[in-house]
Enzyme design. Structure first.
Site, mmCIF file in Angstrom:
data_model
loop_
_atom_site.group_PDB
_atom_site.id
_atom_site.type_symbol
_atom_site.label_atom_id
_atom_site.label_comp_id
_atom_site.label_asym_id
_atom_site.label_seq_id
_atom_site.Cartn_x
_atom_site.Cartn_y
_atom_site.Cartn_z
ATOM 1 N N TYR A 143 0.823 -1.211 0.000
ATOM 2 C CA TYR A 143 0.000 0.000 0.000
ATOM 3 C C TYR A 143 0.858 1.262 0.000
ATOM 4 C CZ TYR A 143 -4.578 -2.145 0.921
ATOM 5 O OH TYR A 143 -5.749 -2.836 0.824
ATOM 6 N N LYS A 194 3.818 -15.172 1.840
ATOM 7 C CA LYS A 194 4.009 -15.848 0.555
ATOM 8 C C LYS A 194 5.518 -16.050 0.391
ATOM 9 C CE LYS A 194 2.451 -17.361 -3.444
ATOM 10 N NZ LYS A 194 1.541 -18.518 -3.625
ATOM 11 N N ASP A 226 -2.275 -18.218 -0.096
ATOM 12 C CA ASP A 226 -3.274 -18.897 -0.943
ATOM 13 C C ASP A 226 -3.938 -20.030 -0.169
ATOM 14 O OD1 ASP A 226 -0.764 -20.096 -1.005
ATOM 15 O OD2 ASP A 226 -0.782 -20.570 -3.147
ATOM 16 N N ASP A 250 -6.077 -7.314 4.225
ATOM 17 C CA ASP A 250 -7.284 -6.704 3.653
ATOM 18 C C ASP A 250 -8.179 -7.789 3.067
ATOM 19 O OD1 ASP A 250 -9.005 -4.636 2.676
ATOM 20 O OD2 ASP A 250 -8.097 -4.881 0.693
ATOM 21 N N ASP A 254 -11.877 -9.711 4.763
ATOM 22 C CA ASP A 254 -13.197 -9.741 4.105
ATOM 23 C C ASP A 254 -13.713 -11.179 4.024
ATOM 24 O OD1 ASP A 254 -13.138 -6.922 3.564
ATOM 25 O OD2 ASP A 254 -14.173 -7.247 1.662
HETATM 26 C C1 IPM Z 1 -10.378 -1.490 4.223
HETATM 27 C C2 IPM Z 1 -10.514 -0.894 2.850
HETATM 28 C C3 IPM Z 1 -9.352 0.055 2.565
HETATM 29 C C4 IPM Z 1 -8.084 -0.783 2.546
HETATM 30 C C5 IPM Z 1 -9.461 0.892 1.289
HETATM 31 C C6 IPM Z 1 -10.780 1.566 1.143
HETATM 32 C C7 IPM Z 1 -8.351 1.908 1.232
HETATM 33 O O1 IPM Z 1 -10.635 -1.890 1.893
HETATM 34 O O2 IPM Z 1 -10.322 -0.729 5.209
HETATM 35 O O3 IPM Z 1 -10.380 -2.718 4.349
HETATM 36 O O4 IPM Z 1 -7.760 -1.397 1.521
HETATM 37 O O5 IPM Z 1 -7.405 -0.798 3.573
HETATM 38 MN MN MN Z 2 -10.933 -3.899 2.743
#
Ligand code: IPM
Ligand code: MN
Ligand code: NAD
Length: 359
Positions: A143, A194, A226, A250, A254
């Protein structure tokens, strides 16, 4: 004596203001019960800041955040700003505030609530009892690594570049947070990398092993990212605490979110060492449902509980909020994303009212 805290609110974009409004009401209600006083101040970030000031992170916002005891963020982003140059996109504002406050450790818990087992897309046997803490590095990795940008090669072709880079000290400090987090849980830490392909991951693994000598009571394992993505949906109960870099964290958080039924349930805490912490749901601004009173406010509300616990060292009101969330779920209230048969479908505001009534 009444304790006073100053909280900077960053409602942001999309569903942000809707879920923030619910959280503020809930915070005011627990404050009254716990002899706490909150002083709230709002600041601009993301698309709303771009519209008002031309930049996604005005200096005034950084100053207000630094001067407060904790920062509560909802979400940023939306279609309207998707085609702006990267420097002035909403997402750049979010990365900027994390960086400006030095918030290198992002704690993202994924806990299955028994009330929501049916809302998960996975089988009950697979998700029942899951309790995972993802410790995501937040101010380094791909990032922020340089060089970055879209360059033109000698042949006139464009070439996009980002750089995944970690220094030893960046790895060491997130590893320590992860080991300390695991010590307070089941003392099992899985480091996800990785290292079979990436040099940056090899250094990550070497340093995590080195730091593990300081924490002999924690069992350390390693997994390639992975495989980790696959294991998270195959058998999530094998995980206790996970530590990983910015991008992998990230993505995996999710995936972990969906085990719990909805990303609308997952809170997070972003912590550093010098500045106040920032507390935000894992989900985004959900532009597809913004302004329709459909958003699930519980990830945001649970983020306020994390703020009380991790940011202000006030576990009692944090507990009250978490209990209130369980209670409204017990009573059958569900927003669309966690709806199942026989439950009472409600919108964002009505979910807030239900929380207030049980508080
Ligand atoms: C998160 C989001 C952010 C990230 C984006 C919106 C910059 O996806 O907080 O998980 O990738 O960190
Ligand atoms: Mn995110
Ligand atoms: P998203 O998390 O906003 O939405 C993904 C899906 O989940 C959508 O269908 C949405 O309706 C649903 N959803 C998310 N939160 C919900 C909630 N509380 N209640 C009910 N449903 C919910 O991710 P996206 O669509 O990939 O991104 C949308 C925008 O948000 C983009 O601009 C992105 O950059 C931004 N974003 C911001 C953050 C943040 O502010 N921390 C995090 C992720 C994405």
């Amino acid at each position: 004596m009444t304790k006073k805290y100053s909280i900077t609110l960053l409602p942001g974009d999309g569903i942000g203001p809707e879920i923030m409004a619910v959280s503020v009401k809930v915070l005011k209600a627990v404050a009254q019960q716990c002899d706490i006083e909150f002083e709230f101040q709002e600041a601009l970030i993301g698309g709303s800041a771009i519209d008002a000031t031309g930049t996604p992170l005005p200096q005034e916002t950084i100053d207000k955040c630094k001067a407060s005891d904790a920062v509560l963020l909802a979400a940023i982003g939306g279609y309207k700003w998707d085609n702006l140059p990267r420097e002035i996109r909403p997402e750049t504002g979010l990365l900027g505030i994390r960086s400006a406050l030095g918030l290198f450790a992002n704690l993202r818990p994924a806990t299955i609530l028994p009330q929501l087992i049916d809302a998960s897309s996975l089988k009950k046997e697979v998700v029942e009892g899951v309790d995972i803490m993802v410790v995501r590095e937040l101010t380094g990795g791909i990032y922020f690594g340089k060089p970055k940008g879209i360059f033109t090669t000698e042949t006139g072709e464009k070439r996009g570049v980002n750089t995944m880079a970690y220094t030893e000290s960046e790895i060491d400090r997130i590893a320590r947070v992860a080991f300390e987090t695991a010590q307070k849980r089941q003392k099992r830490l899985c480091s996800v990398d990785k290292a079979n392909v990436l040099d940056v991951s090899q250094l990550w693994r070497d340093r995590v092993i080195k730091i593990s000598e300081e924490y002999p009571d924690v069992e350390l394992t390693h997994m390639y990212v992975d495989n980790a993505a696959m294991q998270l949906v195959r058998n999530p109960k094998q995980f206790d605490t996970i530590v990983t870099g910015n991008l992998f964290g990230d993505i995996l958080s999710d995936a972990a979110a969906m085990l719990t039924g909805s990303i609308g349930m997952l809170p997070s805490a972003s912590l550093g060492s010098q500045n106040p912490g920032l507390f935000e749901p894992v989900h985004g601004s959900a532009p597809d449902i913004a302004g329709e009173d459909k958003a699930n406010p519980l990830a945001q509300v649970l983020s306020t509980a994390m703020m009380l616990r991790y940011g202000l060292n006030e576990p009692t009101p944090g507990d009250k909020i978490e209990k209130a969330v369980l209670k409204v779920l017990d009573l059958g209230y569900r927003t669309g994303d966690i709806m199942s048969e026989g439950c009472k479908g409600v919108g964002c505001q009505a979910m807030g009212d239900a929380l207030l009534s049980v508080l």
